[in-house]
Every structure is written in C-alpha cells, then in structure tokens.
Write a protein that holds these residues in place. Sequence first.
Motif, PDB file in Angstrom:
ATOM      1  N   MET A   1       0.647  -1.278  -0.016  1.00  0.00           N
ATOM      2  CA  MET A   1      -0.096   0.031  -0.070  1.00  0.00           C
ATOM      3  C   MET A   1       0.813   1.327   0.147  1.00  0.00           C
ATOM      4  O   MET A   1       1.554   1.498   0.916  1.00  0.00           O
ATOM      5  CB  MET A   1      -0.904  -0.160   1.311  1.00  0.00           C
ATOM      6  N   ASN A   2       0.568   1.982  -0.914  1.00  0.00           N
ATOM      7  CA  ASN A   2       1.688   3.020  -1.110  1.00  0.00           C
ATOM      8  C   ASN A   2       0.722   4.586  -1.732  1.00  0.00           C
ATOM      9  O   ASN A   2       1.522   5.186  -2.368  1.00  0.00           O
ATOM     10  CB  ASN A   2       2.925   2.720  -2.327  1.00  0.00           C
ATOM     11  N   ASP A   3      -0.396   4.491  -1.299  1.00  0.00           N
ATOM     12  CA  ASP A   3      -1.248   5.589  -1.598  1.00  0.00           C
ATOM     13  C   ASP A   3      -1.722   6.308  -0.206  1.00  0.00           C
ATOM     14  O   ASP A   3      -2.706   5.998   0.118  1.00  0.00           O
ATOM     15  CB  ASP A   3      -2.560   4.987  -2.450  1.00  0.00           C
ATOM     16  N   THR A   4      -0.850   7.349   0.044  1.00  0.00           N
ATOM     17  CA  THR A   4      -1.096   8.240   1.253  1.00  0.00           C
ATOM     18  C   THR A   4      -2.269   8.823   1.265  1.00  0.00           C
ATOM     19  O   THR A   4      -3.158   8.875   2.022  1.00  0.00           O
ATOM     20  CB  THR A   4       0.009   9.203   1.325  1.00  0.00           C
ATOM     21  N   ALA A   6      -5.201   7.964  -0.358  1.00  0.00           N
ATOM     22  CA  ALA A   6      -6.297   6.905  -0.124  1.00  0.00           C
ATOM     23  C   ALA A   6      -6.192   6.725   1.565  1.00  0.00           C
ATOM     24  O   ALA A   6      -7.270   6.180   2.198  1.00  0.00           O
ATOM     25  CB  ALA A   6      -6.098   5.596  -1.067  1.00  0.00           C
ATOM     26  N   PHE A   7      -5.001   6.336   1.821  1.00  0.00           N
ATOM     27  CA  PHE A   7      -4.990   5.994   3.488  1.00  0.00           C
ATOM     28  C   PHE A   7      -5.516   7.104   4.237  1.00  0.00           C
ATOM     29  O   PHE A   7      -6.329   6.935   5.092  1.00  0.00           O
ATOM     30  CB  PHE A   7      -3.452   6.067   3.699  1.00  0.00           C
ATOM     31  N   ARG A   8      -5.226   8.307   3.922  1.00  0.00           N
ATOM     32  CA  ARG A   8      -5.963   9.687   4.741  1.00  0.00           C
ATOM     33  C   ARG A   8      -7.485   9.531   4.292  1.00  0.00           C
ATOM     34  O   ARG A   8      -8.156   9.692   5.428  1.00  0.00           O
ATOM     35  CB  ARG A   8      -5.403  10.827   4.033  1.00  0.00           C
ATOM     36  N   ARG A  13     -12.477   8.687   7.575  1.00  0.00           N
ATOM     37  CA  ARG A  13     -14.035   8.045   7.751  1.00  0.00           C
ATOM     38  C   ARG A  13     -14.137   7.409   9.122  1.00  0.00           C
ATOM     39  O   ARG A  13     -15.087   7.061   9.512  1.00  0.00           O
ATOM     40  CB  ARG A  13     -14.286   6.866   6.874  1.00  0.00           C
ATOM     41  N   PHE A  14     -13.043   7.417   9.964  1.00  0.00           N
ATOM     42  CA  PHE A  14     -13.228   6.949  11.204  1.00  0.00           C
ATOM     43  C   PHE A  14     -13.351   8.132  12.125  1.00  0.00           C
ATOM     44  O   PHE A  14     -12.291   9.015  12.549  1.00  0.00           O
ATOM     45  CB  PHE A  14     -11.902   6.424  11.619  1.00  0.00           C
ATOM     46  N   ALA A  15     -14.422   8.571  12.654  1.00  0.00           N
ATOM     47  CA  ALA A  15     -14.854   9.600  13.620  1.00  0.00           C
ATOM     48  C   ALA A  15     -14.007   9.365  14.856  1.00  0.00           C
ATOM     49  O   ALA A  15     -14.287   8.134  15.504  1.00  0.00           O
ATOM     50  CB  ALA A  15     -16.413   9.755  13.741  1.00  0.00           C
TER      51      ALA A  15
END
Length: 157
Positions: A1-4, A6-8, A13-15
Amino acid sequence: MNDTRAFRECFGRFATGVTVVTCVDAQQRPCGITANSFSSVSLAPPLVLWSIGKESNSLQAYLNAQYFAINVLASHQHALSAHFAQSDHTLFDSVEYTMSGNGVPLLPNSLATFECRTHQTYDCGDHHIIVGEVLNLASDAGDPLLFYRGEYRELRE
Ligand SMILES: Cc1cc2nc3c(=O)[nH]c(=O)nc-3n(C[C@H](O)[C@H](O)[C@H](O)COP(=O)(O)O)c2cc1C
C-alpha cells in the motif's frame, strides 16, 4: 500500500473525539498538542495511548515527560483544538490552565481528563506511540467535540 491520499481518505471515515495532550518540558514550560490518536488500551492496569509525529517540536518533551494528561475536548472547545494544533512555544500564554499535583497542566472545562504516568514509548514509523498509566480521572457533563473527514463535528440526536 503506497497511496497516502487513499490512506488519509479511509482514516478520515473513522470519526474520533479530539484531545489536547499536555505535559511540561525539561524547563518546566507547559506543552500542549491537539491529538485524535488517543485510545484506550487496558482496564487492569488502566492504560491509554496516543501517538506523536516525529516532526513535532514538542517530541522530546513528551518522550521525556514522566507525567502527561489527556484533556478530552467538549463541543464548545474547537477554538482550543485549533490553538493547540499550532507549532508555538507560547501557546499557554493565552490559555487558562491549572497545574495538577504531579505538575501537569490541565485544561479546565474539558469533557474528561486522564492524568497519566508514562508507562512505555514505542518508536513506530513516522510517529512514537506513548502509553500512559492512568493515575487520576475526571469527567463532566456535556457533548464531545468530534473530528470527521478533516472537519469538526458535533453529536446530533
Ligand atoms: C484534529 C487534530 C488531530 C491531531 N492529532 C494528532 C495526533 O494524534 N498526533 C500528532 O502528532 N499530531 C496531531 N495533530 C497535529 C498537531 O496538533 C500539530 O502538528 C502540532 O500541534 C504542531 O505543533 P508542534 O510541532 O509544536 O507539535 C492533530 C491536529 C488536529 C487538528
């Protein structure tokens, strides 16, 4: 996983709630940093954690601090959150606070306060995880300040 990005996006989405973590540095100057990485870890013994970015100017203060406090912000305290998200050594000059018996700055009117003794720190990627043993607790009535998808939110019935 190297998509910063998408990670952010996914983490957004985590409140979470919002806290200001406080301690004093080696010169006994108060330090405060806005943090939403706070989480409970263990009930017996009572342990909590948060993580601090390695680029924080206060990193050494928190890694060396014997005691720190997690101040959970109430819904009316978003200005405090923005204030303590700034990088500045004089942040406490304009903020009301009290000192605990262990010499930790505490923010009045917080929704909850966890005063901790540093239990363990872990070097982890671009952050350090700081685990604290909870020594003193306080909580108040009121609604929490929430953070979701990069914005402050409030609870809705
Ligand atoms: C809602 C919110 C949550 C944050 N959570 C964290 C966190 O958990 N850990 C962290 O190191 N920085 C976090 N930050 C960023 C820091 O507050 C900010 O980088 C810091 O205050 C910069 O000052 P410093 O270099 O003096 O530490 C957060 C910022 C905001 C607005």
